[in-house]
Design a protein around this motif. Structure first.
Motif, mmCIF file in Angstrom:
data_model
loop_
_atom_site.group_PDB
_atom_site.id
_atom_site.type_symbol
_atom_site.label_atom_id
_atom_site.label_comp_id
_atom_site.label_asym_id
_atom_site.label_seq_id
_atom_site.Cartn_x
_atom_site.Cartn_y
_atom_site.Cartn_z
ATOM 1 N N VAL A 1 -8.403 -65.513 -25.747
ATOM 2 C CA VAL A 1 -9.674 -64.787 -25.892
ATOM 3 C C VAL A 1 -10.449 -64.829 -24.574
ATOM 4 C CG1 VAL A 1 -9.879 -65.165 -28.385
ATOM 5 C CG2 VAL A 1 -10.863 -66.846 -26.808
ATOM 6 N N HIS A 2 -9.767 -65.212 -23.515
ATOM 7 C CA HIS A 2 -10.431 -65.392 -22.212
ATOM 8 C C HIS A 2 -9.972 -64.369 -21.176
ATOM 9 C CE1 HIS A 2 -12.101 -67.276 -18.648
ATOM 10 N NE2 HIS A 2 -10.884 -67.372 -18.119
ATOM 11 N N TYR A 3 -8.677 -64.244 -20.982
ATOM 12 C CA TYR A 3 -8.157 -63.332 -19.970
ATOM 13 C C TYR A 3 -8.215 -61.886 -20.477
ATOM 14 C CZ TYR A 3 -6.589 -67.478 -17.478
ATOM 15 O OH TYR A 3 -6.554 -68.678 -16.811
ATOM 16 N N PRO A 4 -8.401 -60.933 -19.566
ATOM 17 C CA PRO A 4 -8.619 -59.539 -19.993
ATOM 18 C C PRO A 4 -7.429 -58.901 -20.711
ATOM 19 C CG PRO A 4 -8.364 -59.673 -17.595
ATOM 20 C CD PRO A 4 -8.521 -61.081 -18.097
ATOM 21 N N THR A 5 -6.217 -59.356 -20.404
ATOM 22 C CA THR A 5 -5.016 -58.787 -21.028
ATOM 23 C C THR A 5 -4.009 -59.898 -21.298
ATOM 24 O OG1 THR A 5 -3.898 -58.407 -18.910
ATOM 25 C CG2 THR A 5 -5.315 -56.615 -19.755
ATOM 26 N N ARG A 6 -3.052 -59.595 -22.174
ATOM 27 C CA ARG A 6 -1.957 -60.531 -22.431
ATOM 28 C C ARG A 6 -1.178 -60.794 -21.142
ATOM 29 N NH1 ARG A 6 1.559 -62.743 -25.865
ATOM 30 N NH2 ARG A 6 0.177 -62.346 -27.612
ATOM 31 N N GLU A 7 -0.993 -59.764 -20.329
ATOM 32 C CA GLU A 7 -0.244 -59.919 -19.080
ATOM 33 C C GLU A 7 -0.931 -60.903 -18.138
ATOM 34 O OE1 GLU A 7 1.107 -56.619 -21.275
ATOM 35 O OE2 GLU A 7 -0.933 -56.996 -20.550
ATOM 36 N N TYR B 1 -2.931 -63.297 -19.024
ATOM 37 C CA TYR B 1 -2.799 -64.621 -19.635
ATOM 38 C C TYR B 1 -1.428 -65.214 -19.309
ATOM 39 C CZ TYR B 1 -2.966 -68.184 -23.394
ATOM 40 O OH TYR B 1 -2.964 -69.361 -24.124
ATOM 41 N N LEU B 2 -0.392 -64.417 -19.447
ATOM 42 C CA LEU B 2 0.949 -64.883 -19.112
ATOM 43 C C LEU B 2 1.061 -65.289 -17.649
ATOM 44 C CD1 LEU B 2 3.188 -62.321 -21.052
ATOM 45 C CD2 LEU B 2 3.135 -64.791 -21.427
ATOM 46 N N GLU B 3 0.447 -64.506 -16.771
ATOM 47 C CA GLU B 3 0.463 -64.840 -15.342
ATOM 48 C C GLU B 3 -0.190 -66.191 -15.094
ATOM 49 O OE1 GLU B 3 -1.386 -61.764 -13.107
ATOM 50 O OE2 GLU B 3 -0.014 -60.188 -13.789
ATOM 51 N N ALA B 4 -1.325 -66.425 -15.744
ATOM 52 C CA ALA B 4 -2.036 -67.698 -15.568
ATOM 53 C C ALA B 4 -1.207 -68.864 -16.106
ATOM 54 C CB ALA B 4 -3.391 -67.631 -16.263
ATOM 55 N N LEU B 5 -0.567 -68.666 -17.257
ATOM 56 C CA LEU B 5 0.265 -69.715 -17.831
ATOM 57 C C LEU B 5 1.468 -70.013 -16.943
ATOM 58 C CD1 LEU B 5 0.238 -68.610 -21.593
ATOM 59 C CD2 LEU B 5 -0.879 -70.635 -20.615
ATOM 60 N N ALA B 6 2.089 -68.982 -16.425
ATOM 61 C CA ALA B 6 3.242 -69.174 -15.550
ATOM 62 C C ALA B 6 2.856 -69.953 -14.302
ATOM 63 C CB ALA B 6 3.840 -67.822 -15.175
ATOM 64 N N GLU B 7 1.719 -69.610 -13.741
ATOM 65 C CA GLU B 7 1.252 -70.303 -12.540
ATOM 66 C C GLU B 7 0.946 -71.763 -12.842
ATOM 67 O OE1 GLU B 7 1.223 -70.417 -8.832
ATOM 68 O OE2 GLU B 7 1.077 -68.341 -9.519
ATOM 69 N N ALA B 8 0.330 -72.005 -13.991
ATOM 70 C CA ALA B 8 -0.058 -73.373 -14.353
ATOM 71 C C ALA B 8 1.149 -74.244 -14.668
ATOM 72 C CB ALA B 8 -1.001 -73.339 -15.553
ATOM 73 N N PHE C 1 8.622 -54.345 -29.209
ATOM 74 C CA PHE C 1 8.660 -55.805 -29.115
ATOM 75 C C PHE C 1 9.498 -56.259 -27.932
ATOM 76 C CE2 PHE C 1 11.118 -59.682 -29.954
ATOM 77 C CZ PHE C 1 10.085 -60.601 -29.877
ATOM 78 N N LEU C 2 10.612 -55.594 -27.696
ATOM 79 C CA LEU C 2 11.473 -55.993 -26.585
ATOM 80 C C LEU C 2 10.752 -55.881 -25.246
ATOM 81 C CD1 LEU C 2 14.958 -54.543 -27.583
ATOM 82 C CD2 LEU C 2 14.219 -56.930 -27.609
ATOM 83 N N LYS C 3 9.840 -54.936 -25.120
ATOM 84 C CA LYS C 3 9.054 -54.831 -23.894
ATOM 85 C C LYS C 3 8.155 -56.053 -23.736
ATOM 86 C CE LYS C 3 9.032 -49.761 -23.714
ATOM 87 N NZ LYS C 3 8.183 -48.524 -23.787
ATOM 88 N N VAL C 4 7.589 -56.519 -24.850
ATOM 89 C CA VAL C 4 6.779 -57.735 -24.816
ATOM 90 C C VAL C 4 7.648 -58.932 -24.427
ATOM 91 C CG1 VAL C 4 5.410 -59.349 -26.202
ATOM 92 C CG2 VAL C 4 5.128 -56.880 -26.514
ATOM 93 N N ALA C 5 8.814 -59.046 -25.071
ATOM 94 C CA ALA C 5 9.715 -60.157 -24.780
ATOM 95 C C ALA C 5 10.157 -60.143 -23.316
ATOM 96 C CB ALA C 5 10.924 -60.094 -25.705
ATOM 97 N N GLU C 6 10.408 -58.954 -22.786
ATOM 98 C CA GLU C 6 10.789 -58.836 -21.371
ATOM 99 C C GLU C 6 9.684 -59.363 -20.464
ATOM 100 O OE1 GLU C 6 13.519 -57.493 -19.792
ATOM 101 O OE2 GLU C 6 14.678 -56.755 -21.501
ATOM 102 N N SER C 7 8.429 -59.080 -20.826
ATOM 103 C CA SER C 7 7.307 -59.575 -20.013
ATOM 104 C C SER C 7 7.230 -61.092 -20.070
ATOM 105 C CB SER C 7 5.989 -58.939 -20.474
ATOM 106 O OG SER C 7 5.568 -59.443 -21.732
ATOM 107 N N HIS C 8 7.597 -61.676 -21.207
ATOM 108 C CA HIS C 8 7.614 -63.131 -21.334
ATOM 109 C C HIS C 8 8.689 -63.735 -20.442
ATOM 110 C CE1 HIS C 8 5.440 -63.443 -25.497
ATOM 111 N NE2 HIS C 8 4.843 -62.611 -24.676
#
Length: 377
Positions: free
Chosen positions: A164-170, A172-179, A217-224
């Motif tokens: 509920v903090h980052y502007p997009t799921r993408e 959020y994923l970037e921040a998690l990957a970096e962390a 869904f596969l597009k989401v999974a690919e981004s993960h």
């Protein structure tokens, strides 16, 4: 004879004393930190001893100190607070009487699932370094020569700890990957294999994204996968294990996305080892996906099929285990197969459908059956 190694997915049953300490921390109750640390040392030592005794070649710490395989990150990283609504998987919603029975019987784990409400940053690696030290000490004492440690993938964190903090799921994923990069690199730097748990590549289809088509869904999974591979930039693929699953719970599982559909995504992970379910009644037939799509399996991938189920107290006959191992050895060769479990036996602290003593008996059957297969292939 080609010796096929035996391993498992990672989490193992915790003793009640261990669980009590974990939940005292979880609920912000007072506890003695020195006593907590001492309990984790003793518990990991015993967990490794039991694995070695059962014949497991590649051992873990059983995720002993963690509340769960994904939500432990809230204790080690900033940016998480509050709680979030529980979202039952679609298959359980289809059978409300069974879902109610699970809830009434305590068959669903209860623990905090905060949301991401701020920037995700590491609080330091002190807790991780304790886990590493405990595992390595136990391995040395019990003469285990190879070990692995689990860590949450960016995608699975995003599944259980909603943003509920980052502007997009993408973002959020970037921040998690970096962390998470430092955690991954620290585990491998300590001489252990790194296992990334990725139920987001399968479970999340019927838990969070059931309004999407399979293609969407596969597009989401690919981004993960892209986020995870970025976080693994400095980690050699040969030190990485990736585990995909559809949720470690006894249930209908009639909404599980097919392995055939997610297969290409799984093969794109930066990992030498891929761990997956092939024992439970919903996915036992999917060994044929690997047979039929053998040409699409990269030459550097080692398959780690689950040859024992983790949601039933049936102890697999070693011959059943051997047959399951042999199927995969016949596809990619015995040198590219390791025998594993469908999922963990202690995915959440204090929760598991398999009795602790039976869990280790199943690991012993896994090892015995793998030995049989090694002799025959």
């Amino acid at each position: 004879m080609t010796k096929i190694a035996a391993t498992h997915v990672g989490s193992l049953p915790r003793t009640q004393e261990t669980v009590d300490f974990i939940f005292a921390r979880e609920k912000d109750q007072p506890y003695d930190q020195a006593a907590f640390d001492a309990q984790m040392v003793a518990a990991v030592d015993e967990t490794v001893r039991k694995q070695v005794e059962a014949g497991i070649d590649i051992v873990s710490d059983g995720e002993t100190s963690k509340i769960s395989y994904a939500t432990y990150v809230k204790d080690r990283y900033t940016g998480f607070s509050g709680d979030s609504d529980r979202n039952a998987p679609a298959d359980l919603k289809m059978f409300p009487s069974f879902l109610e029975r699970l809830a009434d019987s305590g068959g669903t784990p209860t623990y905090a699932r905060p949301q991401c409400t701020g920037d995700v940053k590491s609080k330091g690696q002190d807790e991780l370094n304790k886990d590493i030290a405990n595992l390595k000490a136990a391995m040395a004492k019990h003469r285990a020569t190879r070990g692995f440690m689990n860590a949450a993938s960016p995608g699975v964190i995003s599944l259980f700890l909603q943003n509920v903090h980052y502007p997009t799921r993408e973002k959020y994923l970037e921040a998690l990957a970096e962390a998470m990069r430092e955690e991954y690199e620290t585990i491998v730097g300590a001489g252990l294999d790194l296992q990334l748990d990725c139920p987001d590549l399968a479970l999340s289809r019927h838990m969070l994204f059931n309004d999407l088509s399979d293609e969407e869904f596969l597009k989401v999974a690919e981004s993960h996968v892209e986020a995870m591979n970025y976080a693994l930039e400095n980690v050699p693929a040969e030190k990485v294990r990736v585990h995909i699953c559809w949720g470690n719970y006894e249930g209908p599982h009639c909404c599980d996305i097919d392995m055939d559909t997610v297969f290409p995504t799984l093969m794109k992970t930066k990992s030498r080892y891929v761990l997956f379910e092939t024992s439970n009644p919903r996915h036992a037939h999917e060994w044929t996906v690997f047979r039929d799509r053998k040409a699409e399996i990269p030459d550097d991938k080692i398959l780690v099929p689950g040859v024992v189920d983790t949601t039933t107290n049936f102890i697999e006959h070693p011959e059943v285990v051997a047959q399951r191992v042999e199927r995969f050895a016949g596809i990619v060769g015995a040198d590219r197969v390791i025998a594993g479990s469908d999922c963990g036996f202690g995915t959440f602290a204090g929760f598991g459908s398999v009795d602790p003593a039976i869990a280790y008996a199943k690991l012993a059957a896994l090892a015995e059956g793998t030995e049989l297969a090694s002799k025959r292939v």
